[in-house]
Design an enzyme around this catalytic site. Structure first.
Site, PDB file in Angstrom:
ATOM      1  N   GLU A 181       0.837  -1.212   0.000  1.00 52.24           N
ATOM      2  CA  GLU A 181       0.000   0.000   0.000  1.00 52.24           C
ATOM      3  C   GLU A 181       0.870   1.260   0.000  1.00 52.24           C
ATOM      4  OE1 GLU A 181      -3.409   0.054  -0.355  1.00 52.24           O
ATOM      5  OE2 GLU A 181      -2.952  -2.043  -0.763  1.00 52.24           O
TER       6      GLU A 181
ATOM      7  N   TRP B 211       2.090   1.609  -3.546  1.00 47.80           N
ATOM      8  CA  TRP B 211       1.045   2.149  -4.430  1.00 47.80           C
ATOM      9  C   TRP B 211       1.052   3.672  -4.368  1.00 47.80           C
ATOM     10  CZ3 TRP B 211      -1.895   0.735  -8.347  1.00 47.80           C
ATOM     11  CH2 TRP B 211      -2.237  -0.604  -8.537  1.00 47.80           C
TER      12      TRP B 211
ATOM     13  N   TRP C  17     -20.796  10.142 -20.737  1.00 46.46           N
ATOM     14  CA  TRP C  17     -21.310  10.046 -19.377  1.00 46.46           C
ATOM     15  C   TRP C  17     -22.720  10.611 -19.314  1.00 46.46           C
ATOM     16  CZ3 TRP C  17     -18.188   7.150 -16.555  1.00 46.46           C
ATOM     17  CH2 TRP C  17     -16.815   7.157 -16.825  1.00 46.46           C
TER      18      TRP C  17
ATOM     19  N   ASN D 269     -11.118   1.900   3.096  1.00 49.60           N
ATOM     20  CA  ASN D 269     -10.537   1.722   1.759  1.00 49.60           C
ATOM     21  C   ASN D 269     -11.363   0.799   0.857  1.00 49.60           C
ATOM     22  OD1 ASN D 269      -9.818  -0.642   3.120  1.00 49.60           O
ATOM     23  ND2 ASN D 269      -7.622  -0.230   3.078  1.00 49.60           N
TER      24      ASN D 269
ATOM     25  N   TRP E 235     -15.890  10.101 -13.699  1.00 45.36           N
ATOM     26  CA  TRP E 235     -15.025   9.877 -12.539  1.00 45.36           C
ATOM     27  C   TRP E 235     -14.482  11.186 -11.980  1.00 45.36           C
ATOM     28  CZ3 TRP E 235      -9.995  11.594 -13.072  1.00 45.36           C
ATOM     29  CH2 TRP E 235      -9.521  11.769 -14.381  1.00 45.36           C
TER      30      TRP E 235
ATOM     31  N   TRP F 167      -9.351   6.820  -8.519  1.00 45.33           N
ATOM     32  CA  TRP F 167     -10.588   7.055  -9.271  1.00 45.33           C
ATOM     33  C   TRP F 167     -10.452   6.547 -10.707  1.00 45.33           C
ATOM     34  CZ3 TRP F 167     -15.532   7.958  -8.459  1.00 45.33           C
ATOM     35  CH2 TRP F 167     -15.919   8.353  -7.180  1.00 45.33           C
TER      36      TRP F 167
END
Length: 436
Positions: A258, A261, A289, A324, A342, A365
């Site tokens: 993590e 990341w 969208w 999370n 998004w 996202w």
């Protein structure tokens, strides 16, 4: 004649211990004056004057001030545009240098470039150092010198490059006797900088080794207190990333991943700054969208009729935090079930999250929408009911946040799952030209 001094500029590193640039400043032979700037270029853009992050910053710098006053020094807290403030400070003090840690976001890079030019024009050095990451910018690259765009090979290379030297601490706390000696400066209140108390209480960073040891088993269950709770402290630098990596190496590789990341997304933002406003995978910008404003409002307020989604959004609105696993569920729901851009969700999280970080928020996202680097495939659509069965089967988390779930005023689902799934698959296939 004024005594020469060094200014240490706190930004995303609100601690006196294991602070790289502070360590370097304190070694330099001149007294070090600590500075924090409430940057109006940032604050003026915040729509909510009870913003919890500003409250957290006040909390963190007041703790710094307490420590500094004990050392016979003080934090100089100023409010305004950094360029204007440094212009004024160079008249007030004989500044030999300004020290700070690197900041990697596009606006911060522009700010630091302007500050550097100003200081140089007055023969003042601007020294910056790596502190908020283990590996920055272009330190972890493919053998051909290009940036990674897939996490797994990046993380393997990251771990290969990790040495004891890379994670060694910088004991800035041992040299605080070199701080500038002064009576305490005025410490502005929230009201004085144009904000109000949101009523949150904050706690110092606490590293719970048992939680980290069990992280891979507990991380996905929002009813468990199974995550480290350190994200906001990492965001504002009240903890050292080097200390956290040392702990992760001993206790839990999932937790280490993590932390990697976080650096992966920072590296992506640095090399591909277009992701701030555009999809990493360009073809995804062709998606049409729906962007229904009423449905977006229902999502924002936690009134979609899907309890796990509503619980997450209500937790976020109340606390500035969201678990999370639930972040993934609500992001998938907005982009896939409601077919809402998004970027709308990213902007809402940017307003609300205490631990908001541009690179991670943007990267996650885009991952959820399928348009980012190393993203979930476009056809991966979380089923909220199945996610609930797996991760909150007893509705412990849901019942905590959705108090009206069994009441008449709890809304019907905003959209039916199977219908939404088929609709978004069709929209993505058309945009991606999957039919040929």
């Amino acid at each position: 004649m004024k005594t020469p001094l060094i200014i240490y500029w706190f930004r995303r590193d609100l601690r006196l211990h294991d602070n790289r640039a502070l360590f370097e400043a304190l070694q330099n032979g001149c007294p070090v004056l600590p500075l924090f700037i409430f940057d109006t270029d940032i604050l003026d853009k915040l729509p909510d004057k009870r913003d919890k992050r500003v409250g957290f910053i006040c909390y963190a710098i007041s703790k710094l001030q307490d420590e500094l006053v004990k050392m016979g020094s003080s934090l100089l807290v100023l409010h305004g545009k950094p360029l204007d403030i440094f212009q004024q400070l160079q008249h007030q003090y004989a500044i030999s240098a300004v020290y700070a840690n690197h900041d990697y976001e596009p606006d911060a890079i522009k700010r630091d470039s302007a500050i550097s030019d100003l200081l140089k024009s007055h023969n003042i050095r601007f020294e910056t150092y790596k502190d908020q990451v283990i590996f920055e910018k272009a330190e972890v690259l493919k053998p051909d010198g290009t940036p990674y765009t897939v996490f797994t090979p990046y993380s393997k290379r990251w771990k290969q490059q990790l040495t004891e030297e890379v994670v060694k601490s910088f004991p800035s706390q041992d040299y605080l006797m070199h701080l500038y000696k002064t009576n305490p400066f005025h410490f502005p209140t929230l009201t004085e900088i144009g904000f109000a108390d949101a009523g949150n209480t904050f706690e110092p960073a606490r590293i719970d080794e048992n939680k980290i040891r069990l992280y891979h088993e507990t991380r996905d269950f929002p009813s468990l207190n199974g995550t480290s709770g350190l994200s906001v402290h990492l965001r504002f630098g009240t903890v050292s990333i080097r200390a956290l990596v040392q702990i992760a190496l001993q206790l839990n590789e999932s937790w280490l991943n993590e932390l990697i990341w976080r650096e992966f997304f920072m590296m992506i933002l640095y090399h591909f700054p277009k992701v701030v406003n555009a999809s990493f995978k360009e073809q995804y910008d062709r998606i049409v969208w729906r962007n229904n404003e009423d449905e977006f409002h229902r999502w924002c307020t936690g009134n979609t009729g899907y309890p796990i989604v509503d619980a997450g959004m209500r937790e976020l609105n109340a606390t500035g935090y969201m678990h999370n696993r639930v972040r993934m569920i609500v992001a998938s729901f907005l982009t896939k079930h409601l077919l809402i851009d998004w970027r709308w969700g990213e902007a809402y999280f940017a307003e609300k999250l205490l631990d908001y970080e541009l690179s991670s928020n943007n990267g996650n996202w885009q991952w959820s929408a399928g348009c980012g680097c190393d993203a979930a495939p476009y056809f991966r659509i979380f089923n909220p009911a199945e996610q609930t069965k797996k991760f909150d089967p007893q509705h412990v988390y849901i019942n905590k946040w959705v108090e009206n779930i069994y009441e008449k005023d709890y809304p019907e689902p905003v959209v039916e799952h199977q219908f939404a799934r088929e609709r978004v698959l069709q929209a993505y296939k058309i945009a991606l030209n999957i039919y040929g």
